[in-house]
Design a protein around this motif. Structure first.
Motif, short mmCIF file in Angstrom:
data_model
loop_
_atom_site.label_atom_id
_atom_site.label_comp_id
_atom_site.label_asym_id
_atom_site.label_seq_id
_atom_site.Cartn_x
_atom_site.Cartn_y
_atom_site.Cartn_z
N ALA A 18 0.93 -1.28 -0.09
CA ALA A 18 -0.09 0.04 -0.11
C ALA A 18 0.91 1.14 0.19
N CYS A 19 0.16 2.39 0.04
CA CYS A 19 1.03 3.61 -0.35
C CYS A 19 1.76 3.84 1.17
N SER A 20 1.43 3.02 2.16
CA SER A 20 2.07 3.20 3.55
C SER A 20 3.76 2.85 3.15
N LYS A 45 -9.23 -5.34 6.75
CA LYS A 45 -9.06 -4.87 8.19
C LYS A 45 -9.11 -3.37 8.21
N THR A 46 -8.90 -2.47 7.35
CA THR A 46 -9.03 -1.04 7.24
C THR A 46 -10.53 -0.71 7.63
N THR A 47 -11.42 -1.36 7.30
CA THR A 47 -12.75 -1.07 7.51
C THR A 47 -13.50 -1.55 8.93
N GLY A 58 -10.57 4.97 7.71
CA GLY A 58 -10.38 3.77 7.22
C GLY A 58 -9.22 3.61 6.27
N ARG A 59 -8.12 4.33 6.29
CA ARG A 59 -6.92 4.31 5.44
C ARG A 59 -5.69 4.02 6.05
N VAL A 60 -4.75 3.18 5.38
CA VAL A 60 -3.46 3.38 5.88
C VAL A 60 -2.45 4.23 4.97
N PRO A 61 -1.58 4.88 5.20
CA PRO A 61 -0.91 4.69 6.55
C PRO A 61 -1.38 5.69 7.60
N VAL A 62 -1.37 5.32 8.94
CA VAL A 62 -1.39 6.04 10.18
C VAL A 62 0.09 6.16 10.64
N THR A 71 -2.12 11.04 9.89
CA THR A 71 -2.68 10.20 8.74
C THR A 71 -2.42 11.05 7.52
N GLU A 72 -2.36 10.41 6.47
CA GLU A 72 -2.29 10.94 4.87
C GLU A 72 -0.79 10.88 4.63
N ALA A 73 -0.53 10.19 3.55
CA ALA A 73 1.00 9.73 3.32
C ALA A 73 1.76 10.96 3.04
N PRO A 74 1.25 12.07 2.30
CA PRO A 74 2.22 13.16 2.36
C PRO A 74 2.23 14.00 3.55
N ALA A 75 1.43 14.11 4.30
CA ALA A 75 1.51 14.67 5.69
C ALA A 75 2.82 14.01 6.55
N LEU A 111 -3.83 10.55 -9.30
CA LEU A 111 -3.51 9.44 -9.56
C LEU A 111 -3.88 8.20 -8.34
N HIS A 112 -3.82 8.74 -7.36
CA HIS A 112 -4.23 7.66 -6.33
C HIS A 112 -5.93 7.77 -6.30
N ALA A 113 -6.59 8.75 -5.77
CA ALA A 113 -7.90 8.74 -5.52
C ALA A 113 -8.69 8.50 -6.51
N TRP A 120 -9.39 0.27 -9.09
CA TRP A 120 -9.56 -1.02 -8.12
C TRP A 120 -10.61 -0.95 -7.09
N ARG A 121 -11.48 0.38 -7.19
CA ARG A 121 -12.51 0.59 -6.33
C ARG A 121 -13.76 1.14 -6.84
N PRO A 122 -14.25 0.73 -8.03
CA PRO A 122 -15.04 1.29 -8.68
C PRO A 122 -16.44 1.58 -7.91
N ALA A 123 -16.55 0.62 -6.80
CA ALA A 123 -17.82 1.13 -5.99
C ALA A 123 -17.88 2.08 -5.42
N ARG A 124 -16.75 2.97 -5.38
CA ARG A 124 -16.64 4.19 -4.78
C ARG A 124 -17.21 5.41 -5.81
N PHE A 125 -17.45 4.98 -6.96
CA PHE A 125 -17.86 6.00 -7.89
C PHE A 125 -19.33 5.84 -8.28
N1 LIG Z 1 -5.11 10.13 0.88
C1 LIG Z 1 -4.75 9.10 1.77
C2 LIG Z 1 -4.94 7.68 0.91
C3 LIG Z 1 -4.85 6.39 1.96
C4 LIG Z 1 -5.09 5.26 1.14
O1 LIG Z 1 -6.33 5.30 0.28
N2 LIG Z 1 -4.66 4.02 1.62
C5 LIG Z 1 -5.24 2.93 1.04
C6 LIG Z 1 -3.86 1.79 0.85
S1 LIG Z 1 -2.92 2.53 -0.47
C7 LIG Z 1 -5.94 2.04 2.12
O2 LIG Z 1 -5.91 2.11 3.21
N3 LIG Z 1 -7.11 1.68 1.49
C8 LIG Z 1 -8.12 1.12 2.37
C9 LIG Z 1 -9.45 0.73 1.77
O3 LIG Z 1 -9.79 1.42 0.64
O4 LIG Z 1 -10.46 0.09 2.31
C10 LIG Z 1 -3.30 8.99 1.99
O5 LIG Z 1 -2.53 9.70 1.28
O6 LIG Z 1 -2.66 8.46 3.04
#
Ligand SMILES: N[C@@H](CCC(=O)N[C@@H](CS)C(=O)NCC(=O)O)C(=O)O
Length: 201
Positions: A18-20, A45-47, A58-62, A71-75, A111-113, A120-125
């Motif tokens: 993952a981006c972590s 597990k993130t959910t 509900g996202r890594v990294p933390v 949270t938020e990888a860039p931060a 690119l990511h979101a 990978w996550r079309p259900a989000r749209f």
């Molecule tokens: N904007 C967040 C995005 C984090 C993100 O989307 N992480 C993904 C892994 S790369 C995740 O935890 N996904 C869990 C999920 O979609 O349920 C960041 O930059 O940290």
């Protein structure tokens, strides 16, 4: 005061691949003591409620800095860079620092979101699952557009920003590895980006 006083209490919540990964790389590079907490995205597990207490998004990294959660990888990578200036993970030149923010914002959003979200996550749209394949296909096109742009930006460069390794480079590695995992011909189609990533690896 932004520096964590107790660096023995750093915990990275991560998922393999993952981006972590970008944060994980920087923790290793800085030689900081830290512990890892596996939160597998693949296993959902993130959910789970236990993790949502740590990050309601509900996202890594933390990054848990001894009770302070970031949270938020860039931060997180900018936090690590700013609190360890001796490692020079952020360029000295102010314009190059803004260039790093420019990279992070675009990589995280476009690119990511959007791109990888659609793929990978079309259900989000969309609710209607009959459109999932079409959304994923559009995501793949959006990723290819972004990758072409990255290749243009990487032409003739040794590193993403300025003339030295910075915290943007391991973040770009994440998307390079995702490209490989998603069937993009990374070496053939993005040779300049591949060269920079080989240097990072
Ligand atoms: N904007 C967040 C995005 C984090 C993100 O989307 N992480 C993904 C892994 S790369 C995740 O935890 N996904 C869990 C999920 O979609 O349920 C960041 O930059 O940290």
């Amino acid at each position: 005061m932004i520096k964590n006083q107790d660096e023995n209490r750093i915990t990275l919540y991560f998922s393999p691949g993952a981006c972590s990964l970008a944060v994980h790389i920087l923790l290793e590079e800085l030689g900081l003591p830290y512990r890892l907490e596996l939160v597998s995205v693949q296993e959902g597990k993130t959910t789970e409620p236990a993790f949502l207490k740590t990050n309601p998004k509900g996202r890594v990294p933390v990054l848990d800095l001894g009770g302070i959660l970031l949270t938020e990888a860039p931060a997180i990578v900018v936090y690590l860079a700013k609190t360890h200036p001796e490692a020079r993970l952020l360029p000295a030149d102010p314009m190059d620092q803004f260039r790093c923010l420019e990279w992070f914002n675009w990589l995280s959003s476009t690119l990511h979101a959007i791109g990888y979200g659609q793929l990978w996550r079309p259900a989000r749209f969309i609710h209607d699952s009959t459109h999932f394949n079409a959304i994923s296909a559009k995501g793949r096109d959006n990723i290819a557009d972004a990758y072409r742009h990255i290749e243009t930006l990487m032409a003739g460069r040794s590193w993403a920003v300025g003339d030295a390794y910075s915290c943007v480079d391991p973040f770009l590695l994440v998307f390079f590895l995702w490209g490989m995992a998603s069937g993009f011909a990374m070496q053939a189609d993005y040779p300049a980006w591949s060269d920079v990533m080989a240097r990072v690896l």
